[in-house]
Design an enzyme around this catalytic site. Structure first.
Site, PDB file in Angstrom:
ATOM      1  N   ASP A  11      60.851  34.977  30.846  1.00  0.00           N
ATOM      2  CA  ASP A  11      61.425  36.153  30.187  1.00  0.00           C
ATOM      3  C   ASP A  11      61.948  37.181  31.184  1.00  0.00           C
ATOM      4  OD1 ASP A  11      61.077  35.408  27.483  1.00  0.00           O
ATOM      5  OD2 ASP A  11      58.941  35.806  27.671  1.00  0.00           O
ATOM      6  N   HIS A  32      51.180  34.225  32.516  1.00  0.00           N
ATOM      7  CA  HIS A  32      51.332  33.149  31.544  1.00  0.00           C
ATOM      8  C   HIS A  32      49.975  32.523  31.287  1.00  0.00           C
ATOM      9  CE1 HIS A  32      52.903  29.570  29.547  1.00  0.00           C
ATOM     10  NE2 HIS A  32      53.969  30.306  29.327  1.00  0.00           N
TER      11      HIS A  32
HETATM   12  N1  COA Z   1      50.729  42.574  34.199  1.00  0.00           N
HETATM   13  C1  COA Z   1      49.581  43.029  34.741  1.00  0.00           C
HETATM   14  N2  COA Z   1      48.422  42.362  34.677  1.00  0.00           N
HETATM   15  C2  COA Z   1      48.450  41.163  34.045  1.00  0.00           C
HETATM   16  C3  COA Z   1      49.599  40.636  33.478  1.00  0.00           C
HETATM   17  C4  COA Z   1      50.779  41.386  33.575  1.00  0.00           C
HETATM   18  N3  COA Z   1      51.909  40.938  33.041  1.00  0.00           N
HETATM   19  N4  COA Z   1      49.316  39.445  32.920  1.00  0.00           N
HETATM   20  C5  COA Z   1      48.016  39.232  33.119  1.00  0.00           C
HETATM   21  N5  COA Z   1      47.491  40.276  33.800  1.00  0.00           N
HETATM   22  C6  COA Z   1      46.098  40.431  34.212  1.00  0.00           C
HETATM   23  C7  COA Z   1      45.264  40.875  33.034  1.00  0.00           C
HETATM   24  O1  COA Z   1      45.238  42.276  32.927  1.00  0.00           O
HETATM   25  C8  COA Z   1      43.926  40.282  33.385  1.00  0.00           C
HETATM   26  O2  COA Z   1      43.335  41.090  34.359  1.00  0.00           O
HETATM   27  P1  COA Z   1      41.761  41.355  34.329  1.00  0.00           P
HETATM   28  O3  COA Z   1      41.129  40.014  34.524  1.00  0.00           O
HETATM   29  O4  COA Z   1      41.568  42.307  35.444  1.00  0.00           O
HETATM   30  O5  COA Z   1      41.449  41.928  32.977  1.00  0.00           O
HETATM   31  C9  COA Z   1      44.286  38.974  34.048  1.00  0.00           C
HETATM   32  O6  COA Z   1      45.601  39.152  34.581  1.00  0.00           O
HETATM   33  C10 COA Z   1      44.308  37.805  33.079  1.00  0.00           C
HETATM   34  O7  COA Z   1      45.203  38.142  32.046  1.00  0.00           O
HETATM   35  P2  COA Z   1      45.057  37.672  30.569  1.00  0.00           P
HETATM   36  O8  COA Z   1      45.689  38.679  29.666  1.00  0.00           O
HETATM   37  O9  COA Z   1      43.642  37.295  30.274  1.00  0.00           O
HETATM   38  O10 COA Z   1      45.882  36.367  30.568  1.00  0.00           O
HETATM   39  P3  COA Z   1      46.301  35.598  29.285  1.00  0.00           P
HETATM   40  O11 COA Z   1      46.408  34.191  29.641  1.00  0.00           O
HETATM   41  O12 COA Z   1      45.453  35.923  28.117  1.00  0.00           O
HETATM   42  O13 COA Z   1      47.710  36.277  28.965  1.00  0.00           O
HETATM   43  C11 COA Z   1      49.908  36.810  28.849  1.00  0.00           C
HETATM   44  C12 COA Z   1      48.907  35.743  29.233  1.00  0.00           C
HETATM   45  C13 COA Z   1      51.298  36.169  28.877  1.00  0.00           C
HETATM   46  C14 COA Z   1      49.648  37.325  27.435  1.00  0.00           C
HETATM   47  C15 COA Z   1      49.821  37.964  29.854  1.00  0.00           C
HETATM   48  O14 COA Z   1      50.074  37.500  31.156  1.00  0.00           O
HETATM   49  C16 COA Z   1      50.766  39.092  29.507  1.00  0.00           C
HETATM   50  O15 COA Z   1      50.432  39.940  28.681  1.00  0.00           O
HETATM   51  N6  COA Z   1      51.983  39.135  30.125  1.00  0.00           N
HETATM   52  C17 COA Z   1      52.945  40.133  29.809  1.00  0.00           C
HETATM   53  C18 COA Z   1      53.743  39.754  28.575  1.00  0.00           C
HETATM   54  C19 COA Z   1      54.670  38.611  28.827  1.00  0.00           C
HETATM   55  O16 COA Z   1      55.407  38.587  29.789  1.00  0.00           O
HETATM   56  N7  COA Z   1      54.668  37.656  27.883  1.00  0.00           N
HETATM   57  C20 COA Z   1      55.523  36.505  27.930  1.00  0.00           C
HETATM   58  C21 COA Z   1      54.729  35.275  28.218  1.00  0.00           C
HETATM   59  S1  COA Z   1      55.806  33.876  28.441  1.00  0.00           S
END
Ligand code: COA
Length: 374
Positions: A311, A260
């Site tokens: 979710d 998140h």
């Molecule tokens: N699975 C695996 N790795 C994850 C992850 C997940 N669900 N969510 C974050 N990470 C990792 C990223 O790969 C990143 O790793 P890195 O630093 O080695 O590159 C790190 O954690 C930070 O992630 P980041 O994408 O920068 O966080 P964010 O704040 O931009 O993204 C989300 C938040 C929600 C977009 C992200 O956690 C995600 O894509 N989750 C899956 C989709 C989801 O469940 N969405 C609903 C949100 S309520």
């Protein structure tokens, strides 16, 4: 954030003000208009929707009036039903919902009226009609007659009834109610922000909600609940779950329903939704998905320190209720429209066009060569 104030994905950027909700990261709580969301799960969905749209928890007279308004709006224009009938059967329900909500705007008598009074009435209409779009679309795509709404059922029970065609057990209606409350509002998330951007141009409520639906559909936002269940089905059960997650992480795959932008120590809504899913599993005696989810969550926390978001338990709770997977995100919309509408109305108060800057990264000084010479 760069020296110029640039932050990819607007992370950490304060993009506006709002009195609708705030995430209290210190106490890991979501606060809706001053109330702890966990406390609000003991209310009806309609009370929470009234809180979002009107700013106060209703007294019993206000609630009766609100319920009457909602139930009176449980119908769709025949033109919108006809449009939905003509949609390709394979269209995703979120695409159909986005299209149908836009079409509802064509037939709304106050479509272009952005006064607070008209916006409230349009919000109530959308809140009442979106569950019908979700359920009608589901049945029409299968070549079936839609199930008509039942006036004596509340928002959550009626939604389940219209999808399944059978009156839900009280435990299922309660599970859906809690899920709808947990999904109703969450600050400046991507879809609420998108709705506010649209509203800030003085476009109308239906346009803003259509924008928000398109934004919620993506798998990084609301679409994650469908992806999370697809993943759990692929894993198949608790036995192979640890290996599956380790292999997925090794392949740098994202585990849907985890992570998140705001919460880094766990989503405040998850314990309430996990409790809902646990109760559903206890009722059916089918623990496969609760156990599989438990293994996936434990491995994700151990390996990456990344926690499930709401979710994840919503996905397997809906699955245990027999809801078709492509309806999970539309069901999210049936609730979140209350939050979006609250943001749209708030944006209208003292509106300022949302128009940020960007850093240009393209070329400079190019000369236009006549077409024949290119
Ligand atoms: N699975 C695996 N790795 C994850 C992850 C997940 N669900 N969510 C974050 N990470 C990792 C990223 O790969 C990143 O790793 P890195 O630093 O080695 O590159 C790190 O954690 C930070 O992630 P980041 O994408 O920068 O966080 P964010 O704040 O931009 O993204 C989300 C938040 C929600 C977009 C992200 O956690 C995600 O894509 N989750 C899956 C989709 C989801 O469940 N969405 C609903 C949100 S309520």
């Amino acid at each position: 954030m760069s020296d110029l104030g640039y932050s990819p994905g607007l992370e950490g950027v304060v993009a506006g003000t709002s009195a609708v909700s705030r995430i209290d990261l210190d106490r890991n709580r979501l606060i809706i208009r001053g109330y702890d969301l966990v406390d609000l799960t003991h209310c009806s969905f309609e009370e929470v929707a009234h809180l979002l749209l009107c700013g106060v928890l209703p007294d019993s007279i206000q609630l009766d009036a609100f319920n009457s308004q909602l139930r009176a709006e449980r119908s769709l224009p025949t033109e919108v039903i006809a449009l939905m009938r003509r949609a390709p059967g394979q269209a995703h329900p979120m695409a159909l919902l986005r299209t149908a909500v836009s079409a509802l705007g064509l037939h709304d008598p106050e479509a272009g009226d952005n006064t607070p009074e008209a916006n409230l009435r349009k919000s109530i209409r959308l809140l009442a009609k979106i569950p019908l779009v979700v359920a009608y679309g589901h049945h029409l795509a299968a070549g079936q007659d839609p199930v008509q709404a039942r006036a004596e059922l509340d928002h959550a029970a009626n939604l389940l009834y219209m999808i399944s065609g059978t009156e839900p057990a009280p435990e299922e209606a309660e599970a859906m109610k809690v899920s709808q409350i947990l999904y109703a509002e969450h600050g400046y998330n991507a879809s609420a922000f998108a709705a506010r951007v649209t509203a800030s141009t003085l476009s109308d409520m239906h346009a803003a909600v259509t924008t928000a639906i398109g934004t919620l559909a993506g798998p990084l936002h609301g679409g994650a609940n469908e992806q999370a269940m697809a993943m759990l089905l692929e894993i198949g059960g608790p036995e192979g779950a640890e290996r599956w997650v380790l292999e997925a992480l090794a392949a740098k795959k994202k585990i849907m329903g985890f992570g998140h932008r705001e919460y880094k120590d766990g989503d405040s809504r998850v314990p309430s939704m996990v409790a809902v899913a646990d109760r559903l599993a206890a009722r059916t005696g089918e623990a496969t998905w609760v156990e599989t989810a438990g293994v996936v969550a434990a491995v994700m926390i151990r390996e990456k320190g990344i926690f499930p978001n709401v979710d994840f338990p919503s996905a397997y709770a809906y699955y245990m209720m027999g809801i078709p997977i492509p309806l999970y995100t539309p069901i999210f919309v049936a609730s979140r429209v209350a939050g979006w509408a609250a943001h749209v109305m708030e944006q209208g108060e003292g509106n300022r066009l949302i128009r940020p800057e960007h850093l240009y990264t393209g070329p400079e000084g190019r000369k236009v060569v006549p077409l024949a010479e290119r």
